[in-house]
Scaffold this active site. Sequence first.
Site, short mmCIF file in Angstrom:
data_model
loop_
_atom_site.label_atom_id
_atom_site.label_comp_id
_atom_site.label_asym_id
_atom_site.label_seq_id
_atom_site.Cartn_x
_atom_site.Cartn_y
_atom_site.Cartn_z
N LEU A 71 0.22 5.09 -1.58
CA LEU A 71 0.03 3.81 -2.25
C LEU A 71 1.32 2.99 -2.32
O LEU A 71 1.29 1.83 -2.74
CB LEU A 71 -0.49 4.02 -3.68
CG LEU A 71 -1.78 4.83 -3.82
CD1 LEU A 71 -2.08 5.06 -5.29
CD2 LEU A 71 -2.94 4.14 -3.13
N TYR A 108 2.63 -10.50 3.27
CA TYR A 108 2.06 -9.27 2.73
C TYR A 108 0.95 -8.76 3.63
O TYR A 108 0.95 -7.59 4.07
CB TYR A 108 1.53 -9.51 1.31
CG TYR A 108 0.71 -8.36 0.77
CD1 TYR A 108 1.29 -7.12 0.52
CD2 TYR A 108 -0.65 -8.52 0.53
CE1 TYR A 108 0.53 -6.06 0.04
CE2 TYR A 108 -1.42 -7.47 0.05
CZ TYR A 108 -0.82 -6.24 -0.19
OH TYR A 108 -1.58 -5.19 -0.66
#
Length: 269
Positions: A43, A111
Site C-alpha cells: 500500500l 499521481y
Amino acid sequence: MRVLATCAHDDGSNADAITLDIMDIEQCRRVIDQHRPDYILHLAAISFVAHADAEAFYRVNVIGTLNLLQACADTDHTPAKIVMASSANVYGNACEGVIAESQPPLPVNHYATSKIAMEFMVRTWFERFPIVITRPFNYTGRGQANHFLVPKIVSHFRKRAPVIELGNLDVARDFSDVRTVAQAYLGLLQSDVAGEIVNICSGRQQTLREIVFAMEQIAAYPIEVQVNPAFVRANEVRTLVGSSEKLDRLVPNLFRPDFKETLRWMFER
C-alpha cells in the site's frame, strides 16, 4: 495470522511497526529476508493527488514498488500472494457509465500516471510471482488524514464550523468504507486469483454536494459552503464510478455499509 506493518519512518505511533523505506533497496532486501512474509499487501505510495513534488510520485510509486519485488527475487522468497494497490485514477475522465477493469487507462495527473507506470512494470513480474493488482476507488473511514476530502468535511462538522471551503461540488466519486476495503484485500490475498487487475469499489457514486447534505443531517445543522477556485483543478476527474462485478465474484459477501453510515461512524468517534 500475524500481521507485520511497515512504515518509512518511526514516528512512535505504532510500536510494532517495522521501519522500511521502499526507496532503499538494501532495506527492502533485509526486511524481506528477515521476515519472509507469507503474504505482501503493498500500500506504500505517494497517494495525495495534489502532492507538490511531481517527481516523488515516480520515485516512490514506481521505483519503490520495483525495489520491493526485486528484494523478493534477490532473497529467493516467493510469497503465497502479493497484492499491489494501484488506483482508479488511472481511468481518467470516464464520465459515462460504470467503469470495468477492461476500460482503457487515460491518466490525467502525475499521481495516476505514476500508478499506470507501476502497473505495467509489475506485469513484467507476473510469471515470477503470484500478483494481483487492485485499482481502489475512493475510500474513507476513521483515522484518514484531514487533508483528504471526506475527513475534511467530517472534521468541520465535528467542530461545528460555520463555513467550509470546497472545490467543485458536483464531482462524483465511488466511495467505499475502509472496512470494506480491508476485507476485500484480505479476501484477495487468500484467493487463488493471480495475474489479474481488480477494481475495489462500491459501484455507487456520491457527489460532494450529497456528502455535505448527508453530514448536515447527521450533525443537525447547516453549513455555509464556499467554493474556492484554488480547489478546482483544471484536470479534475469529474466522474469516477467502478464496476464491482469482478470483486464481488472473487470476494463474495463483502461488508458494505451505506455511505451515510460510514459518515456517521466517522463523525461519532
